[in-house]
Design an enzyme around this catalytic site. Structure first.
Site, PDB file in Angstrom:
ATOM      1  N   ARG A  88       0.811  -1.217   0.000  1.00 45.62           N
ATOM      2  CA  ARG A  88       0.000   0.000   0.000  1.00 45.62           C
ATOM      3  C   ARG A  88       0.843   1.266   0.000  1.00 45.62           C
ATOM      4  O   ARG A  88       0.404   2.319  -0.447  1.00 45.62           O
ATOM      5  CB  ARG A  88      -0.945  -0.012   1.209  1.00 45.62           C
ATOM      6  N   HIS A 175      -1.828  -0.564   8.703  1.00 39.88           N
ATOM      7  CA  HIS A 175      -2.688  -1.279   7.757  1.00 39.88           C
ATOM      8  C   HIS A 175      -1.815  -1.544   6.536  1.00 39.88           C
ATOM      9  O   HIS A 175      -1.886  -0.852   5.526  1.00 39.88           O
ATOM     10  CB  HIS A 175      -3.913  -0.443   7.391  1.00 39.88           C
TER      11      HIS A 175
END
Length: 301
Positions: A88, A175
């Site tokens: 990400r 995350h």
């Protein structure tokens, strides 16, 4: 009181979040905004087409930043042009620029509610949004490890053949790749999973790998993930609107580490009501510290 929510970015994730809010009747007014105004118009029209089929009526408005002035929650769900990325953090340059453009427009409307960020890399981008908006840290949060925790509950539930709703515990940290399952917090019916597993039966590293790799497995098959994160976001929106005082693993500000990072926190009307500090093992504390450094390094790029 009218429950008004804005969503900035109505691609796969933003649209599914809007769908969740409307079908569950979690708001009264929904404002959809996208740089592609035709897309936002179309999403709004399709949601209005559902009006006779849903349990409650939701007014849907498209492409009007001024309408955010009295919104209680704004969800930021802008995404990168290229979806299929394993890490990400690779999205950071593009998404940092995107949220730096839309956040001042939100604030210029007079908005002073809670911002919930979905945009990846979630922890870093949440910090960017807070810095640009200058809202108090409590009023800006990210979905953080909410989805990762849900994946962990699915993985553990399947391993022990129990409903994932009966699994308690948290994934913490970024995350992203540096996240970790805080196994010391994971239990079923109050019984630690380490005690429930027959000796040698559970490969904890393998189970954790399944949690971390869950999103990538979905991406490879359909090109994006949206159902899980949209559902998690709807829960957070509801927690704010209803002042639920519920605990979720979100990207919340850690003043000691100077980062937004996934951790359990109480969420209510003002956003983050209180961070919680589960007792972690020495190894888990080290993993949290390491993950915080990853996030901070990315933010400082």
């Amino acid at each position: 009181m009218t429950r008004k929510v804005g969503i900035i970015g109505v691609g796969h994730v933003g649209a599914d979040t809007a769908f969740s809010l409307v079908t569950q009747g979690l708001c009264d007014v929904l404002v959809l905004i996208d740089e592609n105004e035709a897309k936002a118009d179309s999403q709004a029209l399709e949601l209005r087409d559902m009006a006779s089929l849903t349990a409650s009526r939701v007014q849907v408005i498209a492409n009007d930043y001024a309408a955010l002035e009295d919104a209680e929650v704004v969800v930021i769900a802008v995404g990168p042009k290229t979806l299929l990325r394993e890490d990400r953090l690779e999205e950071l340059a593009e998404t940092r620029a995107a949220v730096s453009e839309v956040t001042p427009k939100i604030i210029a409307s007079g908005f002073n509610g809670v911002i919930i960020n979905i945009t990846n890399p979630c922890d870093v981008i949440t910090q960017v949004i807070q810095k640009v908006s200058r809202l108090p840290h409590a009023q800006v949060l990210g979905t953080g490890t909410s989805l990762d925790t849900a994946r962990m509950k699915r993985v553990v539930g399947e391993f022990f053949s129990v409903d994932p709703k009966s699994v308690n515990g948290y994934v913490m940290g970024e995350h992203g790749e540096s996240q970790f399952v805080a196994w010391s917090t994971v239990n079923i019916g109050g019984c630690p999973v380490s005690e429930l597993a027959v000796e040698g039966e559970a490969n904890w590293l393998q189970l954790e790998s399944a949690v971390r790799g869950g999103g990538w497995a979905i991406l490879q098959g359909k090109g994006w993930t949206s159902f899980g994160i949209a559902t998690a976001t709807a829960r957070l929106v509801d927690a704010v609107l209803s002042d639920a005082q519920s605990v979720y693993p979100v990207a919340a500000w850690d003043d000691a580490k100077q980062v937004y990072i996934g951790q359990p926190a109480i969420v209510g009307k003002g956003g983050i009501v209180k961070r919680l500090h589960p007792k972690l093992t020495t190894a888990e504390n080290a993993a949290y510290e390491s993950s915080a450094r990853v996030i901070l390094d990315a933010f400082n790029r």
